[in-house]
Design a protein around this motif. Sequence first.
Motif, mmCIF file in Angstrom:
data_model
loop_
_atom_site.group_PDB
_atom_site.id
_atom_site.type_symbol
_atom_site.label_atom_id
_atom_site.label_comp_id
_atom_site.label_asym_id
_atom_site.label_seq_id
_atom_site.Cartn_x
_atom_site.Cartn_y
_atom_site.Cartn_z
ATOM 1 N N TYR A 184 0.849 -1.194 0.000
ATOM 2 C CA TYR A 184 0.000 0.000 0.000
ATOM 3 C C TYR A 184 0.878 1.235 0.000
ATOM 4 N N SER A 185 0.530 2.185 -0.860
ATOM 5 C CA SER A 185 1.199 3.484 -0.905
ATOM 6 C C SER A 185 0.178 4.513 -1.344
ATOM 7 N N TRP A 186 -0.109 5.447 -0.466
ATOM 8 C CA TRP A 186 -1.083 6.486 -0.781
ATOM 9 C C TRP A 186 -0.627 7.334 -1.961
ATOM 10 N N ASP A 187 0.644 7.689 -1.998
ATOM 11 C CA ASP A 187 1.161 8.545 -3.072
ATOM 12 C C ASP A 187 1.081 7.845 -4.424
ATOM 13 N N ASP A 188 1.517 6.584 -4.483
ATOM 14 C CA ASP A 188 1.468 5.861 -5.753
ATOM 15 C C ASP A 188 0.035 5.636 -6.206
#
Length: 253
Positions: A184-188
Amino acid sequence: MEKDSLTLSLIVKRAMANVDVEGLKVKTKFYTSLCCGTTAILSVFAFLFLIPFVVDPAISTILADYESQPVTCVAVEHVYAEGLSNCSWSSCREGCTNAPLRCHQIFVNYTKLPFEEWQKGGVDLESLEWDVGETKFYINTEGCGYPPRVNCSEFAKKYGFSNLGKPFPCYYSKTYPDMVVARYSWDDNLKYLILSLVIPNVLFAVSIGILIYWYCPGCNRSRTPIDTSSYVESFHSKNDDEEEEEYEDESEY
């Protein structure tokens, strides 16, 4: 005579240059229009392709509202199954549109203790109180993906089999606490969502705007109107001549 011939040659050269420029403009407009039309069509198909593979998973990830910092997880069970009846769900699936014939089902316990604190030491694994136990573990929100980004064999080796009981970082959903993912990565996630929405739609809008500007008479007010006076005059003169010939033929009889 020489001056007249030079003047005539200059006039001819200028006329030929004007013809070449006009021909170049016509060719440029034609090929540009062809490229714009092709771009508009491809943009529509690209956007329709991105909806199930990028847009929908990104929106689902946003709605799940995962914890931004990884917490501590421990895999407690790993089941490898084959057959549609045994693969009602899968922790990892290569391909999001086909039904899984083989699946890895991994169950984990997780605590909201940040994984960074666990790495620092001083915490006994047996003394930990798990916030959620034996819940389904997924590689991402959809539980699927495509190589080389998603390799289910490597995923199973990393979290299952002989690695059962070893703590690792994971992300739990605040909206659905029983849902836990490995990546999980909010930015990506936000970046891919914006790119998949902006790029196809901008290309489509620009292409259609250029075509409308060139080929919509009501939208391009600065276009020079077509002079039809010569055609009208020739049409009337031709009709008049035909009427006069018919009148002379009748008078002879």
